[in-house]
Scaffold this active site. Structure first.
Site, PDB file in Angstrom:
ATOM      1  N   CYS A   2      14.500   6.487   0.412  1.00  0.00           N
ATOM      2  CA  CYS A   2      13.943   7.700  -0.179  1.00  0.00           C
ATOM      3  C   CYS A   2      14.957   8.401  -1.081  1.00  0.00           C
ATOM      4  O   CYS A   2      16.161   8.228  -0.949  1.00  0.00           O
ATOM      5  CB  CYS A   2      13.509   8.653   0.928  1.00  0.00           C
ATOM      6  SG  CYS A   2      12.480   7.882   2.190  1.00  0.00           S
ATOM      7  N   ARG A  27      14.032   4.295  -5.501  1.00  0.00           N
ATOM      8  CA  ARG A  27      14.351   4.410  -4.079  1.00  0.00           C
ATOM      9  C   ARG A  27      13.100   4.482  -3.195  1.00  0.00           C
ATOM     10  O   ARG A  27      13.197   4.244  -1.992  1.00  0.00           O
ATOM     11  CB  ARG A  27      15.188   5.678  -3.838  1.00  0.00           C
ATOM     12  CG  ARG A  27      16.628   5.547  -4.262  1.00  0.00           C
ATOM     13  CD  ARG A  27      17.354   6.871  -4.044  1.00  0.00           C
ATOM     14  NE  ARG A  27      18.797   6.717  -4.198  1.00  0.00           N
ATOM     15  CZ  ARG A  27      19.644   6.545  -3.206  1.00  0.00           C
ATOM     16  NH1 ARG A  27      19.182   6.469  -1.974  1.00  0.00           N
ATOM     17  NH2 ARG A  27      20.924   6.432  -3.426  1.00  0.00           N
ATOM     18  N   TRP A  74       9.908   6.281   0.680  1.00  0.00           N
ATOM     19  CA  TRP A  74       9.634   4.919   1.126  1.00  0.00           C
ATOM     20  C   TRP A  74       9.349   5.030   2.613  1.00  0.00           C
ATOM     21  O   TRP A  74      10.222   5.418   3.386  1.00  0.00           O
ATOM     22  CB  TRP A  74      10.827   4.010   0.851  1.00  0.00           C
ATOM     23  CG  TRP A  74      10.569   2.560   1.138  1.00  0.00           C
ATOM     24  CD1 TRP A  74       9.911   1.673   0.351  1.00  0.00           C
ATOM     25  CD2 TRP A  74      11.012   1.824   2.302  1.00  0.00           C
ATOM     26  NE1 TRP A  74       9.898   0.424   0.934  1.00  0.00           N
ATOM     27  CE2 TRP A  74      10.564   0.489   2.136  1.00  0.00           C
ATOM     28  CE3 TRP A  74      11.711   2.155   3.455  1.00  0.00           C
ATOM     29  CZ2 TRP A  74      10.807  -0.503   3.074  1.00  0.00           C
ATOM     30  CZ3 TRP A  74      11.959   1.172   4.399  1.00  0.00           C
ATOM     31  CH2 TRP A  74      11.511  -0.144   4.203  1.00  0.00           C
ATOM     32  N   ASN A  98      16.065  11.616   3.941  1.00  0.00           N
ATOM     33  CA  ASN A  98      16.212  10.179   3.725  1.00  0.00           C
ATOM     34  C   ASN A  98      16.866   9.608   4.971  1.00  0.00           C
ATOM     35  O   ASN A  98      17.912  10.086   5.396  1.00  0.00           O
ATOM     36  CB  ASN A  98      17.088   9.911   2.494  1.00  0.00           C
ATOM     37  CG  ASN A  98      17.318   8.431   2.256  1.00  0.00           C
ATOM     38  OD1 ASN A  98      16.647   7.585   2.832  1.00  0.00           O
ATOM     39  ND2 ASN A  98      18.286   8.110   1.411  1.00  0.00           N
ATOM     40  N   GLY A  99      16.239   8.575   5.574  1.00  0.00           N
ATOM     41  CA  GLY A  99      16.836   7.959   6.749  1.00  0.00           C
ATOM     42  C   GLY A  99      15.857   7.920   7.908  1.00  0.00           C
ATOM     43  O   GLY A  99      14.637   7.988   7.732  1.00  0.00           O
ATOM     44  N   GLU A 479      17.542 -17.961  -3.221  1.00  0.00           N
ATOM     45  CA  GLU A 479      17.344 -16.796  -4.078  1.00  0.00           C
ATOM     46  C   GLU A 479      16.054 -16.926  -4.893  1.00  0.00           C
ATOM     47  O   GLU A 479      15.305 -15.956  -5.060  1.00  0.00           O
ATOM     48  CB  GLU A 479      18.555 -16.605  -4.991  1.00  0.00           C
ATOM     49  CG  GLU A 479      18.387 -15.587  -6.112  1.00  0.00           C
ATOM     50  CD  GLU A 479      18.136 -14.170  -5.622  1.00  0.00           C
ATOM     51  OE1 GLU A 479      17.822 -13.318  -6.470  1.00  0.00           O
ATOM     52  OE2 GLU A 479      18.227 -13.902  -4.406  1.00  0.00           O
ATOM     53  N   LYS A 483      12.918 -14.309  -4.750  1.00  0.00           N
ATOM     54  CA  LYS A 483      12.365 -13.629  -5.921  1.00  0.00           C
ATOM     55  C   LYS A 483      10.857 -13.821  -5.997  1.00  0.00           C
ATOM     56  O   LYS A 483      10.113 -12.883  -6.282  1.00  0.00           O
ATOM     57  CB  LYS A 483      13.014 -14.152  -7.201  1.00  0.00           C
ATOM     58  CG  LYS A 483      14.400 -13.633  -7.458  1.00  0.00           C
ATOM     59  CD  LYS A 483      14.349 -12.171  -7.836  1.00  0.00           C
ATOM     60  CE  LYS A 483      15.694 -11.510  -7.593  1.00  0.00           C
ATOM     61  NZ  LYS A 483      16.038 -11.326  -6.182  1.00  0.00           N
ATOM     62  N   GLU A 486       9.173 -11.739  -3.299  1.00  0.00           N
ATOM     63  CA  GLU A 486       9.287 -10.298  -3.506  1.00  0.00           C
ATOM     64  C   GLU A 486       8.246  -9.766  -4.478  1.00  0.00           C
ATOM     65  O   GLU A 486       7.639  -8.715  -4.238  1.00  0.00           O
ATOM     66  CB  GLU A 486      10.676  -9.940  -4.037  1.00  0.00           C
ATOM     67  CG  GLU A 486      11.778  -9.986  -3.011  1.00  0.00           C
ATOM     68  CD  GLU A 486      13.126  -9.630  -3.605  1.00  0.00           C
ATOM     69  OE1 GLU A 486      13.836  -8.831  -2.996  1.00  0.00           O
ATOM     70  OE2 GLU A 486      13.459 -10.149  -4.691  1.00  0.00           O
ATOM     71  N   HIS A 502      14.361 -33.777   7.303  1.00  0.00           N
ATOM     72  CA  HIS A 502      14.542 -33.373   8.696  1.00  0.00           C
ATOM     73  C   HIS A 502      13.468 -32.374   9.135  1.00  0.00           C
ATOM     74  O   HIS A 502      13.703 -31.583  10.054  1.00  0.00           O
ATOM     75  CB  HIS A 502      15.937 -32.780   8.887  1.00  0.00           C
ATOM     76  CG  HIS A 502      17.029 -33.783   8.672  1.00  0.00           C
ATOM     77  ND1 HIS A 502      17.299 -34.792   9.567  1.00  0.00           N
ATOM     78  CD2 HIS A 502      17.886 -33.954   7.631  1.00  0.00           C
ATOM     79  CE1 HIS A 502      18.302 -35.532   9.109  1.00  0.00           C
ATOM     80  NE2 HIS A 502      18.664 -35.047   7.926  1.00  0.00           N
ATOM     81  N   LYS A 602      14.570  -0.104  -3.410  1.00  0.00           N
ATOM     82  CA  LYS A 602      15.790  -0.656  -4.000  1.00  0.00           C
ATOM     83  C   LYS A 602      16.995  -0.532  -3.069  1.00  0.00           C
ATOM     84  O   LYS A 602      17.730  -1.474  -2.857  1.00  0.00           O
ATOM     85  CB  LYS A 602      16.076   0.063  -5.319  1.00  0.00           C
ATOM     86  CG  LYS A 602      17.242  -0.503  -6.104  1.00  0.00           C
ATOM     87  CD  LYS A 602      16.924  -1.887  -6.623  1.00  0.00           C
ATOM     88  CE  LYS A 602      18.063  -2.499  -7.391  1.00  0.00           C
ATOM     89  NZ  LYS A 602      17.756  -3.887  -7.781  1.00  0.00           N
TER      90      LYS A 602
END
Length: 607
Positions: A2, A27, A74, A98-99, A479, A483, A486, A502, A602
């Site tokens: 946030c 954020r 968020w 925030n938190g 990665e 991506k 996401e 395997h 983010k």
């Protein structure tokens, strides 16, 4: 996570608070709100969804007042609804947060038992009620906050507004960043310097456990023991201009295209190209004494660390452990005193990584930090600060921060090798030359954007996608899969190519595209052999290689992406581009929100 903005001003603050939230929307964007004090009343405007919804609400119902707090959320506790949007208010106080308040359920039960009425599902509202109780009981605001803060367990940044004190803001931080800004007759609070950039360049960073009493003529900071302290005021250097997309459709696309210049800017700090020598900020310890490196990070930064493990062990011959930050400190790792603990973070505020850093410090480790925000908490706590120079990264899916991290880590690996006597002057000049070639090679890779866009329909209809690679291309496979997950919401997994037989090869059929990352070189033939195992079972392969690799193995592939031929040292930096572009174009084709994908934010400042 946030975002918070607070202004104690000399004129109306609502428009400026909204502008600050626009800078912090990366954020959080589940909901947003603003509260001000005007004529002895706390007034609020809140809206669920994107910030434009709050802007519309303010246009229809303007918000007066010369003092205010604002928040973009968020969601953690409680869904992304208007009733859960911050600020939360009792009528006496308003709070943004925030938190996470970990003990909020216990506190809420106590408050409800005393007759307090809650209107949201959030953990934040308990703070408003706790402070309000104290104020309604006769305490002044400063005493009230001082009494409440020790009761809050978890991680938080807070900004608190008081109905009966229109000349006062109080902020506090524990495990979540908060800065104070100093203006001309005005004072400000923000989650970071970017939010305050158009208001002031003069800022002070609160330290862990600090809380601050803000008035128009300045601020008094107190530490966790309630002792009055001074925190140095510095110039942030952050531009006041709003970051925009330019002529790009999305921030992510813009940031992908910025990579040649930002990687060049980053390498400029770590290479003396004219002399053919490496350069590094002088650490507070001797690199030659390092016998073991522990790398800790999250998400994309973790994959950058995986690439670095190959480099450190290959060039410097130093054993490397690597761990996900959220697991690291809970498994009680064995750490040799005097080892180097290396932390990688775009924001420098990631809660899990910061907690791991402090654990490593307590275990006697030297601390190095690769970070994109040189004024962040991690940067300030490091023995060796290794900044990237990517600039603000707004797209939630990291792109330019990742390649800049790789550039810094390659330079660090080479410096460690030199300090340990494992790099001759000729080898050093060769490494410097190849690293110096990376920006141009990235630029050459971007030239294939249109061909990558053209093949996006081959992937967009898939439910599952696999990525394969060997050596440093294995972390790139991870990665690439991340991506795609996401921003396109397609299930994807990355595997070491040799591991296919395997187990994962059981997933292969004509409906599962397989992206193979295989530049020509020592591991090419083995990777192609694994690729052919996939093709023999009906798998549809997309091969990402250079001209020689595509010529040798491109037949029978569903599609190929031809990259410039580069030295293996910089291949991970260059080959990041096609996996980023592929994910981007697939997401655009599917119509998802590329810059602000669902459920993600983010900067993750909660555990």
């Amino acid at each position: 996570m946030c975002g918070i903005v607070g202004i104690l001003g000399t004129s109306g603050v609502a428009d400026r608070l909204l502008d600050g939230l626009k800078r912090l929307e990366y954020r959080g964007y589940d909901s947003a709100g603003i509260a001000t004090v005007h004529d002895g009343v706390i007034e609020r405007r809140r809206a669920s969804g994107k910030l434009k919804n709050l802007a519309s609400e303010l246009a229809d119902h303007p918000l007066p007042g010369e003092i205010g707090i604002a928040h973009t959320r968020w969601a953690t506790h409680g869904g992304p609804t208007t009733s859960n949007a911050h600020p939360h208010s009792t009528g006496e106080v308003a709070v943004v947060h925030n938190g996470i308040i970990e003990n909020f359920k216990t506190l809420r039960e106590e408050l409800v038992a005393r007759g307090r009425v809650f209107t949201s599902e959030t953990d934040t509202e308990v703070v408003a009620h706790l402070v309000s109780e104290k104020v309604e009981g006769g305490m002044d605001p400063v005493e009230a906050v001082r009494a409440v803060l020790p009761r809050l367990h978890g991680a938080f940044a807070l900004a608190i507004l008081f109905r009966s004190h229109p000349d006062l803001l109080i902020g506090a931080r524990l495990g979540s960043p908060l800065v104070v800004g100093y203006g001309d007759g005005e004072t400000y609070l923000g989650s970071d310097a970017l939010a305050l950039a158009p208001l002031t360049q003069r800022i002070a960073y609160l330290e862990e456990g600090d809380w601050v009493v803000i008035r128009r003529d300045g601020a008094q900071v107190y530490d966790r023991d309630n002792v009055a302290v001074e925190r140095p005021v510095t110039l942030s250097g952050v531009t006041g201009a709003l970051i925009d997309k330019g002529n790009h459709r999305h921030f992510m696309q813009k940031e992908i295209y910025e990579q040649p210049i930002v990687v060049a800017q980053t390498l400029r700090s770590y290479l003396k190209r004219m002399e053919g020598e490496l350069s590094l900020p002088i650490p507070e310890f001797d690199l030659s004494d390092i016998r073991r490196v522990t790398i800790v990070a999250c998400g994309t930064s973790f994959y950058a660390g995986m690439v670095a493990k190959y480099w450190f062990e290959q060039f410097a011959r130093v054993p490397v452990d690597i761990d996900v930050a959220s697991e690291f400190r809970y498994r009680e790792p064995v750490m040799e005193t005097g080892g180097l603990a290396l932390f990688i973070s775009q924001s420098g505020e990631t809660a899990d990584t910061l907690a791991a850093l402090r654990h490593a410090r307590a275990e006697g480790q030297k601390i190095a930090v690769v970070v994109n925000v040189p004024t962040s908490t991690m940067a300030r706590e490091a023995d060796l600060l290794l900044p990237t120079h990517a600039g603000p990264e707004i797209g939630v899916a990291s792109t330019k921060a990742f390649t800049c991290q790789l550039a810094v880590l390659a330079a660090l690996a080479a410096n460690l090798a030199r300090a340990r006597g494992r790099l001759t002057p000729d080898q050093e000049r060769t490494i410097v030359r190849h690293l110096g070639e990376a920006p141009a090679a990235i630029n050459a890779a971007l030239a294939y954007d249109e061909s990558i866009e053209a093949m996006a329909p081959l992937i967009a209809g898939a439910r599952d996608v696999l990525y394969l690679g060997r050596g440093t291309d294995y972390p790139l496979a991870l990665e690439g899969a991340l991506k795609l997950k996401e921003i396109s919401y397609i299930h994807a997994e990355g595997y070491a190519a040799g591991e296919m037989k395997h187990g994962p090869i059981a997933l292969i059929d004509e409906n599962v595209p397989v992206i193979v990352i295989a530049p020509s070189g020592p591991l090419f033939e083995k990777t192609v052999s694994n690729m052919q195992e996939v093709q023999a079972r009906g798998g549809k392969v997309v091969l990402i290689s250079d001209y020689d690799g595509v010529e040798a193995a491109g037949d029978g592939c569903m599609a190929t992406i031809t990259m410039p031929k580069v030295h293996p040292l910089i291949a991970p930096i260059v080959y990041a581009v096609p996996v980023q572009l592929l994910a981007y174009h697939v997401a655009v084709l599917k119509g998802t929100d590329v810059d602000q994908p669902r459920n993600l934010a983010k900067s993750v400042t909660v555990e």
